[in-house]
Every structure is written in structure tokens, then in C-alpha cells.
Scaffold this motif. Structure first.
Motif, mmCIF file in Angstrom:
data_model
loop_
_atom_site.group_PDB
_atom_site.id
_atom_site.type_symbol
_atom_site.label_atom_id
_atom_site.label_comp_id
_atom_site.label_asym_id
_atom_site.label_seq_id
_atom_site.Cartn_x
_atom_site.Cartn_y
_atom_site.Cartn_z
ATOM 1 N N VAL A 68 105.110 12.213 91.077
ATOM 2 C CA VAL A 68 105.185 12.572 92.455
ATOM 3 C C VAL A 68 106.581 11.160 92.340
ATOM 4 O O VAL A 68 105.882 10.174 91.806
ATOM 5 N N TRP A 91 97.496 21.951 95.987
ATOM 6 C CA TRP A 91 98.829 21.998 95.721
ATOM 7 C C TRP A 91 98.742 20.766 97.171
ATOM 8 O O TRP A 91 98.570 20.923 97.879
ATOM 9 N N TYR A 98 108.539 16.501 98.709
ATOM 10 C CA TYR A 98 107.901 17.397 97.480
ATOM 11 C C TYR A 98 106.795 17.503 97.622
ATOM 12 O O TYR A 98 105.682 17.305 98.710
ATOM 13 N N LYS A 100 103.555 19.000 94.771
ATOM 14 C CA LYS A 100 103.048 18.596 93.866
ATOM 15 C C LYS A 100 101.843 19.621 93.452
ATOM 16 O O LYS A 100 100.827 19.782 93.780
ATOM 17 N N VAL A 111 105.938 19.360 89.733
ATOM 18 C CA VAL A 111 106.330 18.181 90.833
ATOM 19 C C VAL A 111 107.835 19.056 91.371
ATOM 20 O O VAL A 111 108.963 19.410 90.502
#
Length: 129
Positions: A68, A91, A98, A100, A111
Motif C-alpha cells: 500500500v 481485505w 486502495y 489490499k 494491492v
């Protein structure tokens, strides 16, 4: 992309549970936590499960990043529970759009950045209930 989706639905997570003493569930569901770690909602309807599974499979399959960006701030954490194997996928959604995904141990973390529409959906988990 299909293989990654199946992996996600099958429980891509570094937190994969091998504990067989936990009860299995009769349905798939997603628990959503705020940035303080408090559970805010549990999603159980098929529309929500399908949307998140599709987006995670598509985004994770196209991800080119493994970390990230510096300065990212956590907004929400999603923990998807798969009924057949009683395993989870986790997640994280960040305020800079964003996401991840922590996969199985032998796969790198994925990501990717959400578009405005998908970020709006991920930011509003109550809209699925």
C-alpha cells in the motif's frame, strides 16, 4: 482471473484457519470492521457476497502492486467467510481508494486502486443490507 476469484472465495488469507473445532456456517458472509477494529455490519445477502467476490477477483487479478502506498489510512476491513471450508479471506480498504488483499502464504499481497464507483460501494457496506 477466474482462478484468483476461486482462490479468494476459497479463502485467500494469511489468516487462514485450520482449526476444525470451529463450527462451520451454513452460508457465506462478510464481516465489516471500522478503522478502530469494531465490527459495524455483517453482510449475508447474495448480492453483497457476489459483488465483493467479483470485485476482489477482478482487482486482485489485475493488481501490479504488493504494498500500500506510504501514508495510506485504513478506512474499513472486510473479512469474508466461506461456508464450505470455514476459512476466511481478508481485505483492507484505505481512504486513498486502495485495496489490499492478503492471500495465502505462497502468493504475494495484492494491492490495487478502486475507481470512484467501486470505492463508493466499498465505503458504504450498509447499502447492501
Amino acid at each position: 482471473m477466474l482462478i484468483l476469484t476461486l482462490l479468494v472465495l476459497g479463502g485467500c488469507s494469511s489468516n487462514q484457519s485450520q482449526n476444525t473445532s470451529q463450527p462451520t456456517h451454513s452460508y457465506d458472509y462478510i464481516q465489516v470492521y471500522n478503522n478502530s477494529g469494531e465490527k459495524i455490519v455483517t453482510l449475508t445477502n447474495k448480492k453483497a457476497i457476489g459483488y465483493f467476490s467479483d470485485e476482489i477477483g477482478s482487482g486482485g487479478g489485475n493488481a501490479k502492486m504488493h504494498k500500500v502506498p506510504h501514508g495510506s489510512k485504513l478506512k474499513l476491513k472486510y473479512v469474508g467467510h466461506q461456508k464450505n471450508s470455514n476459512i476466511t479471506s481478508t481485505w483492507f480498504v484505505y481512504t486513498n481508494k486502495y485495496v489490499k488483499l492478503n492471500p495465502l502464504k505462497h502468493l504475494p499481497t495484492s494491492v490495487w486502486k478502486l475507481d470512484q464507483h467501486d470505492y463508493g460501494k466499498f465505503s458504504s457496506p450498509y447499502s447492501f443490507n
